[in-house]
Design a protein around this motif. Sequence first.
Motif, PDB file in Angstrom:
ATOM      1  N   GLU A   1       0.846  -1.199   0.000  1.00  0.00           N
ATOM      2  CA  GLU A   1       0.000   0.000   0.000  1.00  0.00           C
ATOM      3  C   GLU A   1       0.883   1.252   0.000  1.00  0.00           C
ATOM      4  N   LYS A   2       0.314   2.347  -0.461  1.00  0.00           N
ATOM      5  CA  LYS A   2       1.017   3.629  -0.421  1.00  0.00           C
ATOM      6  C   LYS A   2       1.010   4.148   1.015  1.00  0.00           C
ATOM      7  N   THR A   3       2.073   4.867   1.380  1.00  0.00           N
ATOM      8  CA  THR A   3       2.165   5.455   2.712  1.00  0.00           C
ATOM      9  C   THR A   3       2.416   6.951   2.585  1.00  0.00           C
ATOM     10  N   TRP A   4       2.343   7.637   3.689  1.00  0.00           N
ATOM     11  CA  TRP A   4       2.517   9.080   3.710  1.00  0.00           C
ATOM     12  C   TRP A   4       3.979   9.494   3.634  1.00  0.00           C
ATOM     13  N   THR A   5       4.900   8.526   3.761  1.00  0.00           N
ATOM     14  CA  THR A   5       6.322   8.836   3.726  1.00  0.00           C
ATOM     15  C   THR A   5       7.084   7.744   2.991  1.00  0.00           C
ATOM     16  N   SER A   6       8.193   8.112   2.401  1.00  0.00           N
ATOM     17  CA  SER A   6       9.027   7.123   1.709  1.00  0.00           C
ATOM     18  C   SER A   6       9.844   6.290   2.699  1.00  0.00           C
ATOM     19  N   ASP A   7       9.791   6.630   3.982  1.00  0.00           N
ATOM     20  CA  ASP A   7      10.531   5.897   5.010  1.00  0.00           C
ATOM     21  C   ASP A   7       9.784   4.678   5.536  1.00  0.00           C
ATOM     22  N   ILE A   8       8.573   4.445   5.029  1.00  0.00           N
ATOM     23  CA  ILE A   8       7.782   3.291   5.472  1.00  0.00           C
ATOM     24  C   ILE A   8       7.338   2.492   4.245  1.00  0.00           C
ATOM     25  N   ILE A   9       7.597   1.200   4.287  1.00  0.00           N
ATOM     26  CA  ILE A   9       7.037   0.275   3.294  1.00  0.00           C
ATOM     27  C   ILE A   9       5.933  -0.466   4.023  1.00  0.00           C
ATOM     28  N   GLN A  10       4.719  -0.357   3.500  1.00  0.00           N
ATOM     29  CA  GLN A  10       3.557  -0.938   4.183  1.00  0.00           C
ATOM     30  C   GLN A  10       2.888  -1.982   3.313  1.00  0.00           C
ATOM     31  N   TYR A  11       2.556  -3.102   3.938  1.00  0.00           N
ATOM     32  CA  TYR A  11       1.772  -4.152   3.299  1.00  0.00           C
ATOM     33  C   TYR A  11       0.489  -4.311   4.078  1.00  0.00           C
ATOM     34  N   GLY A  12      -0.634  -4.273   3.390  1.00  0.00           N
ATOM     35  CA  GLY A  12      -1.939  -4.328   4.027  1.00  0.00           C
ATOM     36  C   GLY A  12      -2.410  -2.928   4.374  1.00  0.00           C
ATOM     37  N   LYS A  13      -3.716  -2.759   4.493  1.00  0.00           N
ATOM     38  CA  LYS A  13      -4.295  -1.450   4.826  1.00  0.00           C
ATOM     39  C   LYS A  13      -4.029  -1.121   6.289  1.00  0.00           C
ATOM     40  N   SER A  14      -3.822   0.167   6.578  1.00  0.00           N
ATOM     41  CA  SER A  14      -3.403   0.579   7.926  1.00  0.00           C
ATOM     42  C   SER A  14      -4.445   0.288   8.998  1.00  0.00           C
ATOM     43  N   ASP A  15      -5.726   0.188   8.638  1.00  0.00           N
ATOM     44  CA  ASP A  15      -6.752  -0.111   9.649  1.00  0.00           C
ATOM     45  C   ASP A  15      -7.186  -1.579   9.609  1.00  0.00           C
ATOM     46  N   GLU A  16      -6.412  -2.394   8.908  1.00  0.00           N
ATOM     47  CA  GLU A  16      -6.659  -3.828   8.841  1.00  0.00           C
ATOM     48  C   GLU A  16      -5.372  -4.541   9.267  1.00  0.00           C
ATOM     49  N   THR A  17      -5.182  -5.784   8.849  1.00  0.00           N
ATOM     50  CA  THR A  17      -3.928  -6.468   9.121  1.00  0.00           C
ATOM     51  C   THR A  17      -2.851  -5.875   8.228  1.00  0.00           C
ATOM     52  N   CYS A  18      -1.756  -5.448   8.846  1.00  0.00           N
ATOM     53  CA  CYS A  18      -0.690  -4.834   8.046  1.00  0.00           C
ATOM     54  C   CYS A  18       0.674  -5.005   8.706  1.00  0.00           C
ATOM     55  N   LEU A  19       1.695  -4.913   7.870  1.00  0.00           N
ATOM     56  CA  LEU A  19       3.084  -4.876   8.313  1.00  0.00           C
ATOM     57  C   LEU A  19       3.678  -3.576   7.801  1.00  0.00           C
ATOM     58  N   GLU A  20       4.411  -2.883   8.669  1.00  0.00           N
ATOM     59  CA  GLU A  20       5.091  -1.657   8.270  1.00  0.00           C
ATOM     60  C   GLU A  20       6.583  -1.806   8.551  1.00  0.00           C
ATOM     61  N   PHE A  21       7.374  -1.629   7.511  1.00  0.00           N
ATOM     62  CA  PHE A  21       8.824  -1.641   7.609  1.00  0.00           C
ATOM     63  C   PHE A  21       9.256  -0.184   7.686  1.00  0.00           C
ATOM     64  N   VAL A  22       9.795   0.222   8.828  1.00  0.00           N
ATOM     65  CA  VAL A  22      10.136   1.614   9.077  1.00  0.00           C
ATOM     66  C   VAL A  22      11.643   1.787   8.894  1.00  0.00           C
ATOM     67  N   PHE A  23      12.011   2.682   7.981  1.00  0.00           N
ATOM     68  CA  PHE A  23      13.415   2.920   7.647  1.00  0.00           C
ATOM     69  C   PHE A  23      13.851   4.296   8.121  1.00  0.00           C
ATOM     70  N   GLU A  24      15.139   4.403   8.406  1.00  0.00           N
ATOM     71  CA  GLU A  24      15.764   5.689   8.708  1.00  0.00           C
ATOM     72  C   GLU A  24      17.073   5.731   7.923  1.00  0.00           C
ATOM     73  N   ASN A  25      17.181   6.690   7.025  1.00  0.00           N
ATOM     74  CA  ASN A  25      18.359   6.795   6.160  1.00  0.00           C
ATOM     75  C   ASN A  25      18.622   5.498   5.393  1.00  0.00           C
ATOM     76  N   GLY A  26      17.538   4.861   4.927  1.00  0.00           N
ATOM     77  CA  GLY A  26      17.655   3.649   4.125  1.00  0.00           C
ATOM     78  C   GLY A  26      17.934   2.379   4.901  1.00  0.00           C
ATOM     79  N   ILE A  27      18.018   2.464   6.227  1.00  0.00           N
ATOM     80  CA  ILE A  27      18.294   1.293   7.062  1.00  0.00           C
ATOM     81  C   ILE A  27      17.039   0.938   7.849  1.00  0.00           C
ATOM     82  N   LEU A  28      16.679  -0.341   7.828  1.00  0.00           N
ATOM     83  CA  LEU A  28      15.498  -0.799   8.556  1.00  0.00           C
ATOM     84  C   LEU A  28      15.687  -0.579  10.049  1.00  0.00           C
ATOM     85  N   LYS A  29      14.745   0.138  10.670  1.00  0.00           N
ATOM     86  CA  LYS A  29      14.798   0.400  12.099  1.00  0.00           C
ATOM     87  C   LYS A  29      13.826  -0.484  12.872  1.00  0.00           C
TER      88      LYS A  29
END
Length: 144
Positions: free
Chosen positions: A44-72
Amino acid sequence: MAIWQFQCNIVPKRTNMKNLSLDEILSWDGIPQPANQITFLKREKTWTSDIIQYGKSDETCLEFVFENGILKEIVCRLDLRNLTKSKLAEILDYVKEINAMLWTNGNMLSPKMEEVVEVMKRSEANRFCKNPKEYILNKSRTVG
């Protein structure tokens, strides 16, 4: 996070968990980066390029949160209104595949179906899903 979601973090498995701060437990910094290309949820699309999101935010989802290209951190929210056993199994298989654990409310969980389901059953999200009206009434009594 929606009231019907059970939230946890997918954290790297380490031998020294008891010696780590919460930030260190949640962080993937310095750990080999797990695959963030998954097929069991739609990207799914997110509000920032620092998050890769799978699934809708109000349903089941996984969010990969990055800082300077590194997974945090990896945030996992499970929609208890309609979570299926097969969807949970896919998520837990992914957690096992990347040699990780689940962290929720100060507790470390193995990616085992029975263990995760037992903790979800005791969650606020489950109490809401079982009886929303009673849950809200009980909450309003404790606040007022």
